[in-house]
Design an enzyme around this catalytic site. Structure first.
Site: not given
Ligand SMILES: NC(=O)c1ccc[n+]([C@@H]2O[C@H](COP(=O)([O-])OP(=O)(O)OC[C@H]3O[C@@H](n4cnc5c(N)ncnc54)[C@H](O)[C@@H]3O)[C@@H](O)[C@H]2O)c1
Length: 256
Positions: A11, A156, A163, A194
């Site tokens: 990720g 969302y 989720k 992000t």
């Molecule tokens: N940023 C926030 O506010 C927040 C809050 C709570 C939870 N999250 C969760 O954190 C996690 C990481 O997200 P983030 O915010 O760091 O954003 P990010 O965009 O940096 O990371 C998301 C990642 O998912 C990967 N991805 C998407 N489709 C894919 C696929 N088909 N195969 C492999 N990888 C794939 C992307 O390449 C990316 O690296 C996610 O599960 C997101 O829902 C984020």
């Protein structure tokens, strides 16, 4: 804290990714960290970041492909000498148009895509990780969730449904893998700016509401999630599984 531990982190897209904050933290505490990236577009960025933590393996992984996931874990097995201690699943996707309108309008195909990438991928990765973690005498898996899976958070939408299924999967996986000394937990993070967050309509509003109404009256940072993940992945959490750790300045505990 992680000397001699072998970790796989899925990720990382760029330096703002939550996965990167976790990877950096694990590496700083002595873990050897393998990374995956999705798509050539971000390969060079991820390779540059990986070099700063002396990652022994940086490989492509689209979690929609079982074959690709199997190939990644075979590479991990090879590089890590047959075992894996830590797995970080920080992957999610929903079409931008489904993060601004109404959930009710989500078309069938995009609904399943969101669930496939954001939820099913945890099962697929855990399945491949199981024998490697068993060979290591146990392991710890952490995934990333959000309050929108438990409550209705405007915009969302389908990601909240994904989720909710992810949260439930954590509990079932914890039960199924616990007998092999493999722990499975989730971190529910407050809003962090992000790449993925940018596609959620009204993200700034989510951020400012947390900063205004959370008990600690401030936003969180990706490094806060890195620290929480380090705890869940460490031996200090050896009897913690099937749970969600909230890193959201306490926002989830409020009713108004
Ligand atoms: N940023 C926030 O506010 C927040 C809050 C709570 C939870 N999250 C969760 O954190 C996690 C990481 O997200 P983030 O915010 O760091 O954003 P990010 O965009 O940096 O990371 C998301 C990642 O998912 C990967 N991805 C998407 N489709 C894919 C696929 N088909 N195969 C492999 N990888 C794939 C992307 O390449 C990316 O690296 C996610 O599960 C997101 O829902 C984020």
């Amino acid at each position: 804290m992680f000397a001699g531990k072998r970790a796989l982190v899925l990720g990382v897209a760029n330096r703002r990714s939550i996965a990167w904050a976790i990877a950096r933290r694990l590496a700083a505490e002595g873990a050897t960290v393998a990374l995956t990236y999705q798509g050539e577009r971000i390969e060079s960025t991820v390779r540059e970041l990986a070099a700063t933590v002396a990652s022994p393996l940086v490989t492509a992984c689209d979690v929609c492909s079982d074959a690709e996931i199997a190939r990644v874990f075979a590479e991990v097995c090879e590089v890590f000498g047959g075992g894996l201690d830590l797995l970080v699943h920080s992957v999610a996707f929903a079409a931008a148009e489904d993060l601004e309108g109404r959930l009710i309008d989500t078309p069938r195909d995009r609904f399943w895509t969101a669930l496939e990438v954001s939820t099913y991928s945890l099962l697929a990765c855990a399945r491949e990780a199981e024998p490697l973690m068993e060979a290591a005498g146990g392991g710890s898996i952490v995934t990333m969730t959000y309050l929108g899976g438990e409550r209705a958070v405007p915009h969302y939408n389908v990601m909240g449904v994904a989720k909710a299924a992810l949260d439930s999967s954590v509990r079932y996986l914890a039960w199924e893998l616990g007998a092999r000394n493999i722990r499975v937990n989730a971190i529910s993070a407050g809003p962090v700016r992000t790449l993925a967050a940018r596609s959620i309509a009204g993200f700034s509003t989510m951020e400012s509401i947390v900063a205004e109404r959370a008990p600690l009256r401030r936003s969180i940072e990706a490094d806060d999630v890195g620290a929480a993940a380090a705890y869940l992945l460490s031996d200090g959490a050896r009897n913690v599984t099937g749970t969600t750790l909230y890193v959201d300045s306490g926002y989830h505990s409020m009713g108004m």
